[in-house]
Design a protein around this motif. Structure first.
Motif, PDB file in Angstrom:
ATOM      1  N   LEU A  57       0.845  -1.194   0.000  1.00 29.67           N
ATOM      2  CA  LEU A  57       0.000   0.000   0.000  1.00 29.67           C
ATOM      3  C   LEU A  57       0.882   1.247   0.000  1.00 29.67           C
ATOM      4  CD1 LEU A  57      -3.092   0.801   0.326  1.00 29.67           C
ATOM      5  CD2 LEU A  57      -2.552   1.128   2.741  1.00 29.67           C
ATOM      6  N   LEU A  71      -8.613   9.651   2.471  1.00 32.00           N
ATOM      7  CA  LEU A  71      -8.963   8.505   1.631  1.00 32.00           C
ATOM      8  C   LEU A  71      -9.673   8.999   0.373  1.00 32.00           C
ATOM      9  CD1 LEU A  71     -10.313   6.218   4.505  1.00 32.00           C
ATOM     10  CD2 LEU A  71      -8.024   6.204   3.484  1.00 32.00           C
ATOM     11  N   MET A 100      -5.483   3.502  -2.508  1.00 31.10           N
ATOM     12  CA  MET A 100      -6.149   2.246  -2.204  1.00 31.10           C
ATOM     13  C   MET A 100      -5.839   1.163  -3.243  1.00 31.10           C
ATOM     14  SD  MET A 100      -7.911   2.676   0.674  1.00 31.10           S
ATOM     15  CE  MET A 100      -6.335   3.336   1.190  1.00 31.10           C
ATOM     16  N   GLN A 101      -6.278  -0.033  -2.964  1.00 31.17           N
ATOM     17  CA  GLN A 101      -6.007  -1.196  -3.809  1.00 31.17           C
ATOM     18  C   GLN A 101      -6.266  -0.913  -5.289  1.00 31.17           C
ATOM     19  OE1 GLN A 101      -8.237  -4.720  -2.741  1.00 31.17           O
ATOM     20  NE2 GLN A 101      -7.834  -5.728  -4.678  1.00 31.17           N
ATOM     21  N   THR A 106      -0.389   1.777  -5.798  1.00 27.90           N
ATOM     22  CA  THR A 106      -0.722   0.538  -5.088  1.00 27.90           C
ATOM     23  C   THR A 106      -1.236  -0.469  -6.109  1.00 27.90           C
ATOM     24  OG1 THR A 106      -1.264   1.728  -3.049  1.00 27.90           O
ATOM     25  CG2 THR A 106      -2.133  -0.502  -3.284  1.00 27.90           C
ATOM     26  N   ASP A 108      -2.731  -3.708  -7.946  1.00 28.82           N
ATOM     27  CA  ASP A 108      -3.848  -4.591  -7.646  1.00 28.82           C
ATOM     28  C   ASP A 108      -3.341  -5.990  -7.306  1.00 28.82           C
ATOM     29  OD1 ASP A 108      -6.445  -5.330  -7.263  1.00 28.82           O
ATOM     30  OD2 ASP A 108      -6.986  -5.379  -9.393  1.00 28.82           O
ATOM     31  N   ILE A 113     -12.162  -5.883  -4.684  1.00 26.52           N
ATOM     32  CA  ILE A 113     -12.127  -4.568  -4.043  1.00 26.52           C
ATOM     33  C   ILE A 113     -13.430  -4.396  -3.275  1.00 26.52           C
ATOM     34  CG2 ILE A 113     -12.153  -2.083  -4.433  1.00 26.52           C
ATOM     35  CD1 ILE A 113     -10.279  -2.436  -6.734  1.00 26.52           C
ATOM     36  N   TYR A 115     -15.324  -2.191   0.309  1.00 28.31           N
ATOM     37  CA  TYR A 115     -15.187  -1.162   1.342  1.00 28.31           C
ATOM     38  C   TYR A 115     -14.593  -1.766   2.617  1.00 28.31           C
ATOM     39  CZ  TYR A 115     -18.075   1.942  -1.521  1.00 28.31           C
ATOM     40  OH  TYR A 115     -18.561   2.738  -2.538  1.00 28.31           O
ATOM     41  N   MET A 118     -10.804  -2.486   2.118  1.00 27.22           N
ATOM     42  CA  MET A 118     -10.002  -1.261   2.127  1.00 27.22           C
ATOM     43  C   MET A 118      -9.938  -0.649   3.522  1.00 27.22           C
ATOM     44  SD  MET A 118     -10.774   0.567  -1.577  1.00 27.22           S
ATOM     45  CE  MET A 118     -12.563   0.345  -1.582  1.00 27.22           C
ATOM     46  N   ASP A 121      -7.313  -2.364   5.261  1.00 25.41           N
ATOM     47  CA  ASP A 121      -6.011  -1.876   4.791  1.00 25.41           C
ATOM     48  C   ASP A 121      -5.618  -0.586   5.516  1.00 25.41           C
ATOM     49  OD1 ASP A 121      -5.994  -3.999   3.012  1.00 25.41           O
ATOM     50  OD2 ASP A 121      -6.727  -2.793   1.324  1.00 25.41           O
ATOM     51  N   VAL A 145     -15.115   3.953   2.627  1.00 23.23           N
ATOM     52  CA  VAL A 145     -14.019   3.305   3.354  1.00 23.23           C
ATOM     53  C   VAL A 145     -13.906   3.890   4.762  1.00 23.23           C
ATOM     54  CG1 VAL A 145     -11.546   2.824   3.372  1.00 23.23           C
ATOM     55  CG2 VAL A 145     -12.787   2.851   1.197  1.00 23.23           C
ATOM     56  N   THR A 149     -14.119   1.954   8.226  1.00 23.93           N
ATOM     57  CA  THR A 149     -12.999   1.985   9.162  1.00 23.93           C
ATOM     58  C   THR A 149     -13.499   2.290  10.575  1.00 23.93           C
ATOM     59  OG1 THR A 149     -11.515   2.744   7.396  1.00 23.93           O
ATOM     60  CG2 THR A 149     -10.743   2.998   9.659  1.00 23.93           C
TER      61      THR A 149
END
Length: 310
Positions: A57, A71, A100-101, A106, A108, A113, A115, A118, A121, A145, A149
């Protein structure tokens, strides 16, 4: 299709303006962030890759102070999404920005993918940086995301700022939600999104798969209403009056967080809502002159419920 192509052209104009002061970068190079008023480049104090959940990441760190994680939205990168935000926020904060991914630098991996993924992550990145708790600010996809989180890792989130993002799939206006299925790689030809995808060393042949994979997260129903409404993390939510997020959806969350009462009589809720006039979903990124003061006031304020005094 023509209407959606026009929308993406509008996206291109705005993100090109956001990143217009950015130099061309080699793969793996840090971008720096540009103050759009002074056009002076702010260099990150740290860049790197965090090994989290099978990903490498990419992240950048700016400034010093209380940590704030940014984000980005779907298809975006650090310079495309955050060029206007990083310089003022990093004046007295440690700003942590990640891609993000599958986005930007970053790369893949063979993982859907989502929420939830991520959000995990982001949690892993904070652990990598040895940050126990941070404020989290997410825009659009990044807002989803951010919600996740706070739900999945509440001990790592002090306060939450969500720009232009719903907490359930039907929080979008119906035509907005319906438009996601029409997105194709061809619609991004000539846009900064496609240009940065190639510039950061991604395989151009993989771009159509990238578009499909990212949009897939909004093609299946999701509803985090119960978890988001019961979260104890203080929230500041902002949408535009011409955004893709329904007004009622945002108001419903504010009421669940203690809003819907006169603050002079009952005290202020710990969470806040702003509806920005004359502001679209993508146009939210241009409203830093309004958003930065509101964001910093929320993050720095005493969130006691006492009514204001004179």
């Amino acid at each position: 299709m023509k209407r959606h192509r026009l929308y993406l052209l509008q996206v291109a104009v705005i993100v090109a303006g956001l990143a217009s002061c950015q130099p061309q970068q080699r793969e793996g190079a840090s971008t720096g962030s540009t103050n759009m008023d002074t056009k002076q480049t702010l260099k990150p104090t740290k860049t790197g890759y965090a090994d989290v959940n099978g990903l490498k990441l990419y992240y950048e760190v700016y400034g010093e102070g209380k940590p704030l994680v940014l984000l980005h939205g779907s298809y975006m990168t650090i310079p495309l999404n955050w060029s206007r935000f990083i310089p003022p926020l990093a004046k007295d904060r440690q700003v942590i920005v990640a891609e993000m991914q599958g986005h930007g630098r970053t790369k893949d991996i063979a993982r859907d993918i989502s929420y939830e993924g991520m959000a995990d992550d982001v949690s892993g990145l904070l652990k990598h940086l040895k940050v126990d708790s941070a404020d989290v600010l997410g825009y659009s996809m990044g807002g989803g995301v951010a919600f996740q989180t706070a739900v999945r890792h509440p001990q790592q989130v002090r306060r939450l700022v969500v720009l232009s993002a719903p907490y359930a799939h039907d929080g979008w206006w119906p035509d907005t939600e319906a438009s996601f299925a029409t997105f194709t790689a061809d619609m991004f030809k000539g846009t900064p999104i496609r240009e940065q995808y190639d510039t950061f060393g991604n395989d151009p042949a993989h771009f159509p798969d990238f578009i499909k994979k990212v949009v897939s997260i909004d093609l299946k129903p999701y509803d985090w209403s119960k978890a988001v409404k019961s979260s104890q993390v203080p929230l500041f939510m902002a949408i535009g009056d011409a955004d893709g997020v329904r007004y009622e959806h945002a108001l419903e969350l504010l009421r669940a967080k203690g809003g819907g009462k006169q603050g002079d009589l009952h005290g202020l809720p710990k969470s806040r809502l702003a509806v920005l006039p004359g502001t679209t979903h993508v146009g939210m990124l241009q409203r830093t002159h309004w958003l930065i003061p509101m964001i910093t006031d929320f993050l720095d304020s005493d969130l006691s419920s006492k009514p204001p005094t004179f």
